[in-house]
Design an enzyme around this catalytic site. Sequence first.
Site, PDB file in Angstrom:
ATOM      1  N   HIS A 114     -16.890   2.364 -14.089  1.00 48.20           N
ATOM      2  CA  HIS A 114     -16.593   1.645 -12.853  1.00 48.20           C
ATOM      3  C   HIS A 114     -17.761   0.772 -12.409  1.00 48.20           C
ATOM      4  CE1 HIS A 114     -15.615   1.481  -8.396  1.00 48.20           C
ATOM      5  NE2 HIS A 114     -14.482   1.110  -8.938  1.00 48.20           N
TER       6      HIS A 114
ATOM      7  N   HIS B 175     -15.223  -4.642   0.937  1.00 44.87           N
ATOM      8  CA  HIS B 175     -15.293  -3.991  -0.359  1.00 44.87           C
ATOM      9  C   HIS B 175     -16.708  -3.588  -0.774  1.00 44.87           C
ATOM     10  CE1 HIS B 175     -14.723  -3.777  -4.871  1.00 44.87           C
ATOM     11  NE2 HIS B 175     -13.684  -3.098  -4.458  1.00 44.87           N
TER      12      HIS B 175
ATOM     13  N   ARG C 278     -11.751  -4.548 -13.778  1.00 41.32           N
ATOM     14  CA  ARG C 278     -10.509  -5.285 -13.501  1.00 41.32           C
ATOM     15  C   ARG C 278     -10.762  -6.751 -13.820  1.00 41.32           C
ATOM     16  NH1 ARG C 278      -7.015  -1.810 -11.072  1.00 41.32           N
ATOM     17  NH2 ARG C 278      -7.902  -0.147  -9.767  1.00 41.32           N
TER      18      ARG C 278
ATOM     19  N   ARG D 279      -6.267   1.636 -13.091  1.00 45.26           N
ATOM     20  CA  ARG D 279      -4.847   1.756 -12.758  1.00 45.26           C
ATOM     21  C   ARG D 279      -4.226   0.411 -12.371  1.00 45.26           C
ATOM     22  NH1 ARG D 279      -4.818   5.272  -8.427  1.00 45.26           N
ATOM     23  NH2 ARG D 279      -4.717   7.112  -9.769  1.00 45.26           N
TER      24      ARG D 279
ATOM     25  N   ARG E 221     -13.870   1.684   5.198  1.00 48.94           N
ATOM     26  CA  ARG E 221     -12.634   0.912   5.299  1.00 48.94           C
ATOM     27  C   ARG E 221     -11.389   1.780   5.232  1.00 48.94           C
ATOM     28  NH1 ARG E 221     -11.684  -1.947   0.228  1.00 48.94           N
ATOM     29  NH2 ARG E 221     -10.109  -0.377  -0.194  1.00 48.94           N
TER      30      ARG E 221
ATOM     31  N   TYR F 227     -12.358 -10.566  -1.474  1.00 50.27           N
ATOM     32  CA  TYR F 227     -13.062  -9.288  -1.360  1.00 50.27           C
ATOM     33  C   TYR F 227     -14.498  -9.578  -0.934  1.00 50.27           C
ATOM     34  CZ  TYR F 227      -9.561  -6.504  -4.004  1.00 50.27           C
ATOM     35  OH  TYR F 227      -8.434  -5.847  -4.427  1.00 50.27           O
TER      36      TYR F 227
ATOM     37  N   ASN G 108       0.823  -1.207   0.000  1.00 54.17           N
ATOM     38  CA  ASN G 108       0.000   0.000   0.000  1.00 54.17           C
ATOM     39  C   ASN G 108       0.858   1.259   0.000  1.00 54.17           C
ATOM     40  OD1 ASN G 108      -2.322  -1.549   0.078  1.00 54.17           O
ATOM     41  ND2 ASN G 108      -2.722  -1.212   2.252  1.00 54.17           N
TER      42      ASN G 108
END
Length: 698
Positions: free
Chosen positions: A442, A604, A382, A412, A576, A475, A44
């Site tokens: 998205h 998530h 993704r 990304r 989160r 997730y 991270n």
Amino acid sequence: MPTIPFFDRDLSWLSFNYRVLQEGARENVPLLERIGFLSIYCSNLDEFYRVRIPALSALQKISSKKIVATMAAAEILPGNGSLLQQIEAVVNGQLEHFGQILTGQILPALASQGIHFIYDQPIPEAVKRGAREYFFTQLLAFLQPVHLSRAKDTFFPENDKIYFAVVTGGSADSEMAPTEDASREDIYILNIPSDGLPRFYQAEADNTQTILFIDDIIRDNLKFIFPGLSIRGAYSIKITRDAELDLEDEYDGDLAEKIEKKLAKRDAGLATRFLYQPGIPLSILESLISSLGLSKASIVAGGRYHNLRDLAVFPVKDDRLSYPKWPSQKRSYTDPQSLFQLISEKDILLHAPYESYDPVLRFFNEASIDPSVEEIYLTMYRIARDSRIAHALISASRNGKKVTVFVELKARFDEANNLRWAGQMKAAGVKIIYSIPALKVHAKVALVKKRSRQRILYYGLLATGNLNENTARFYTDHILLTGNHDLMRELELLFIFLGKHKDPRESAKIPFRHLLVVPFNLHQRFLSLIDREIENAEKGLPSAITIKLNNLEEPVLITKLYEASRAGVQISLIVRSICCIIPGVPGKSENITVRRIVDRYLEHGRVFIFHNNGNEEIFLGSADWMNRNIYRRIEVCFPLYEENLKQEIREIIRLQLQDNTAAVLLNEAMDNVPAPAGDPLVRSQEAIYQYIAQKRQD
């Protein structure tokens, strides 16, 4: 009423990452999982320096008071310098704690299990011979020393790769570094391999495991790489580079080709951070900064080892030191009837990873082979590297279906993988539509159109997470499989917009009455839902808002939540990561609580619950409350209408609000405060797993 400031988004994110680090320190977390949390913390932080530090550095150069004011850093930590200085101080403190956890807790705990992880210590004699053999037979093939002064114009250190700066003393007869003065120092850059070899070497004897960094094996054998030279020092270094692709809002020509070219240059971006091993002589450090063009980067003293995200592949495997297995629950069907027939009778709500992802795969597999299915549409943000969903779409196209996939190329760090899959699907006849200018797609949605006699039936999938069967294993997300006609006709309008860029408001005054869609109605609808709770509170009626998000940043929605709090609305937030709302301020936000949950799964899912005087409205969806999600993306949130599914979400959220084991409360100082201990202790992810398991057995 004075304006309530916001937490700064970057300091808030660092606060979240510190929460991840705290899991590495918790003795009730299995040992190998604690090592995993240390790895996540490092990964991270690397991304933070690749993505956020370049943006903040650019902002710092802009003198506009308006831009500076939006950062709100001075309101949070007054008198503590610029935002970048505050970030540096926070990160340095966290890294010091990281070192204490690793050396003071993890290493002794490993040793107690007969696992000797050699960290900043000489290689034990018992394993030296085997380690040297490994050096000659494996490592040596990957090593490429470069003389810095001779290659400074041609050598370019790669992004996030690790190297040694090896300082040697030359000799007159040395072929590698001939010098006239034997006292002169030379600097070589030596790569520490990261591709094709594991980061760790493992040896086992007499029921004892010894783990070495390959870094130390290379250090121990430098004399074979630089024969005839005296080794005066070897210091590990690492350069982090700007990861942004710097894409324009308007695209002329082939977007995929443009992104491919940008990707080729990503690892050549400007250096944002230079990590060096403490103890390196100042003269050597200055030479490296000058020769490698690092004057504008953050110069940071790290440790002996860099890229500790590689702890994710720590070579010890032991079930006793890991989380107990939680097999995902499988839906049982009484007969092999079509999944589409099932969801035409009632909606199905899946909760990954507690439940198997198989029904999602079955949804696409059945669509690909069913002769009555004519069209398939979906968005992919993704894509899994070995995506079964993409394979099903390829089969569907080859089976004569009209398949349209909206592939987001600006996701990304997934751009290259998305490009690869887009190419394969396109070659199979799938219609591929790339990004919309200035917007990322998205939303996580899919639509299947199936002919039944003379009618077209619609079936859909709406989710809080990516259509990615790999991430679905860790997730936590919610996936709705539905044949609801109203939802599906609105979803069709969205796909028409994505395909033709035709504004759905041209064909309907209010195109979305059920779905909440960015950029059309989501922002306004959430504001109106909060306003309704405010009105109920002012009338003395029950009012409450419960929201679960990954990130909360958008100032208009936060300001509206502040207003609701002042009106007496009870607001429970589960956030989160980034959280810019300041909870618990008397007279301003005392009715707002914020919880963070960090546990074995990554939280998530996005959930929005509005009390509505007892007639609750519940929405799930893809949209966090961040500027980018509210203004610069295509997002979809969707309502739950069936009471049994609403009850499942209520129970899951109730357990998370009761969590006093893996949850912390965020206070007005941005501290992660342990949730008050209770009787019984509640660990929400475990409780949810048990709840789902029991629910599916009933």
